[in-house]
Design an enzyme around this catalytic site. Structure first.
Site, PDB file in Angstrom:
ATOM      1  N   ARG A  13       0.811  -1.215   0.000  1.00 18.66           N
ATOM      2  CA  ARG A  13       0.000   0.000   0.000  1.00 18.66           C
ATOM      3  C   ARG A  13       0.845   1.266   0.000  1.00 18.66           C
ATOM      4  O   ARG A  13       0.419   2.297  -0.507  1.00 18.66           O
ATOM      5  CB  ARG A  13      -0.931   0.014   1.208  1.00 18.66           C
ATOM      6  CG  ARG A  13      -2.153  -0.824   1.048  1.00 18.66           C
ATOM      7  CD  ARG A  13      -3.196  -0.510   2.107  1.00 18.66           C
ATOM      8  NE  ARG A  13      -2.688  -0.650   3.458  1.00 18.66           N
ATOM      9  CZ  ARG A  13      -2.724  -1.773   4.172  1.00 18.66           C
ATOM     10  NH1 ARG A  13      -3.247  -2.846   3.656  1.00 18.66           N
ATOM     11  NH2 ARG A  13      -2.250  -1.808   5.392  1.00 18.66           N
ATOM     12  N   ASN A  16       4.247   2.345  -3.628  1.00 17.73           N
ATOM     13  CA  ASN A  16       3.944   3.259  -4.721  1.00 17.73           C
ATOM     14  C   ASN A  16       2.490   3.693  -4.549  1.00 17.73           C
ATOM     15  O   ASN A  16       1.575   3.016  -4.994  1.00 17.73           O
ATOM     16  CB  ASN A  16       4.161   2.562  -6.065  1.00 17.73           C
ATOM     17  CG  ASN A  16       4.127   3.532  -7.213  1.00 17.73           C
ATOM     18  OD1 ASN A  16       3.487   4.579  -7.146  1.00 17.73           O
ATOM     19  ND2 ASN A  16       4.794   3.184  -8.301  1.00 17.73           N
ATOM     20  N   HIS A  20      -0.992   2.225  -6.112  1.00 21.19           N
ATOM     21  CA  HIS A  20      -1.920   1.621  -5.152  1.00 21.19           C
ATOM     22  C   HIS A  20      -3.291   2.274  -5.229  1.00 21.19           C
ATOM     23  O   HIS A  20      -4.316   1.591  -5.247  1.00 21.19           O
ATOM     24  CB  HIS A  20      -1.383   1.729  -3.726  1.00 21.19           C
ATOM     25  CG  HIS A  20      -2.408   1.359  -2.709  1.00 21.19           C
ATOM     26  ND1 HIS A  20      -3.192   2.301  -2.071  1.00 21.19           N
ATOM     27  CD2 HIS A  20      -2.823   0.157  -2.251  1.00 21.19           C
ATOM     28  CE1 HIS A  20      -4.033   1.679  -1.251  1.00 21.19           C
ATOM     29  NE2 HIS A  20      -3.825   0.389  -1.342  1.00 21.19           N
ATOM     30  N   TYR A  28      -9.724  -3.014  -7.344  1.00 23.63           N
ATOM     31  CA  TYR A  28     -10.156  -3.646  -6.103  1.00 23.63           C
ATOM     32  C   TYR A  28     -11.611  -3.326  -5.759  1.00 23.63           C
ATOM     33  O   TYR A  28     -12.389  -4.226  -5.450  1.00 23.63           O
ATOM     34  CB  TYR A  28      -9.245  -3.248  -4.941  1.00 23.63           C
ATOM     35  CG  TYR A  28      -9.683  -3.857  -3.631  1.00 23.63           C
ATOM     36  CD1 TYR A  28      -9.393  -5.183  -3.336  1.00 23.63           C
ATOM     37  CD2 TYR A  28     -10.413  -3.113  -2.705  1.00 23.63           C
ATOM     38  CE1 TYR A  28      -9.798  -5.752  -2.148  1.00 23.63           C
ATOM     39  CE2 TYR A  28     -10.821  -3.681  -1.519  1.00 23.63           C
ATOM     40  CZ  TYR A  28     -10.517  -4.996  -1.242  1.00 23.63           C
ATOM     41  OH  TYR A  28     -10.939  -5.563  -0.071  1.00 23.63           O
ATOM     42  N   SER A  51      -1.363  -6.938 -11.208  1.00 25.05           N
ATOM     43  CA  SER A  51      -0.107  -6.227 -11.030  1.00 25.05           C
ATOM     44  C   SER A  51       1.077  -7.096 -11.462  1.00 25.05           C
ATOM     45  O   SER A  51       2.010  -6.604 -12.112  1.00 25.05           O
ATOM     46  CB  SER A  51       0.055  -5.803  -9.572  1.00 25.05           C
ATOM     47  OG  SER A  51       1.248  -5.104  -9.384  1.00 25.05           O
ATOM     48  N   HIS A  55       3.703  -6.145 -14.484  1.00 23.86           N
ATOM     49  CA  HIS A  55       5.140  -6.101 -14.237  1.00 23.86           C
ATOM     50  C   HIS A  55       5.888  -7.067 -15.164  1.00 23.86           C
ATOM     51  O   HIS A  55       6.935  -6.733 -15.720  1.00 23.86           O
ATOM     52  CB  HIS A  55       5.450  -6.436 -12.777  1.00 23.86           C
ATOM     53  CG  HIS A  55       5.283  -5.289 -11.852  1.00 23.86           C
ATOM     54  ND1 HIS A  55       4.052  -4.932 -11.328  1.00 23.86           N
ATOM     55  CD2 HIS A  55       6.177  -4.409 -11.346  1.00 23.86           C
ATOM     56  CE1 HIS A  55       4.209  -3.884 -10.541  1.00 23.86           C
ATOM     57  NE2 HIS A  55       5.492  -3.548 -10.540  1.00 23.86           N
TER      58      HIS A  55
END
Length: 163
Positions: A13, A16, A20, A28, A51, A55
């Site tokens: 959290r 970044n 977030h 979310y 995420s 990445h």
């Protein structure tokens, strides 16, 4: 204060905040509404999985090959550690655990991505075509011809006139 985080959830959290906040607002909360309060864990894992995919996509574009080490660390190990570690604690031991696992994880990434890069430079293709992008060469490479063989007897024989 991400550097003093004592749980993975607080680290993610605060590491970044911009990312977030975006993930929380657009992924979310929508998943939480879609799945319901009862399936909060599914919403959390959806965010982690998305995420991890983003990445890994970025690394695949940067390196020029797909090697899902970061994906496995994010999606599998990150999720497992979020399940087994306590969510709220102030223990310095958990902060040390997080920093140790960050160092070990980064070291693993550096080693494994470097091994794959080296294999891509020095090992033959396993398959031809676009599938080569997804198949790790480091798994199948057995012979690398990058060593220099020096024949001592031939070197001594050719250099006798200097003695």
């Amino acid at each position: 204060d991400w550097w003093t985080a004592t749980s993975w959830s607080s680290y993610y959290r605060t590491w970044n905040i911009v990312v977030h906040d975006w993930l929380y607002t657009y992924i979310y909360r929508d998943c939480h509404t879609l799945f319901g309060v009862k399936y909060r864990l599914v919403s959390m894992y959806t965010v982690i999985f998305l995420s991890a995919c983003v990445h890994e996509y970025i690394l695949s574009l940067a390196f020029g090959y797909f090697y899902p080490i970061l994906f496995l660390q994010f999606a599998v190990l990150g999720f497992i550690s979020m399940l087994i570690l306590p969510r709220r604690t102030q223990s310095i031991a958990f902060n040390i655990f997080i920093w140790t696992s960050l160092f070990v994880g980064l070291g693993m990434q550096m080693c494994l991505y470097s091994i794959e890069w080296y294999a891509r430079q020095n090992c033959p293709r396993v398959v031809n075509g676009p599938l080569d992008y997804f198949i790790p060469r480091s798994f199948f490479c057995r012979e690398v011809n990058d060593t220099i063989t020096v024949d001592i007897n031939a070197s001594v024989a050719s250099n006798r006139h200097y003695l």
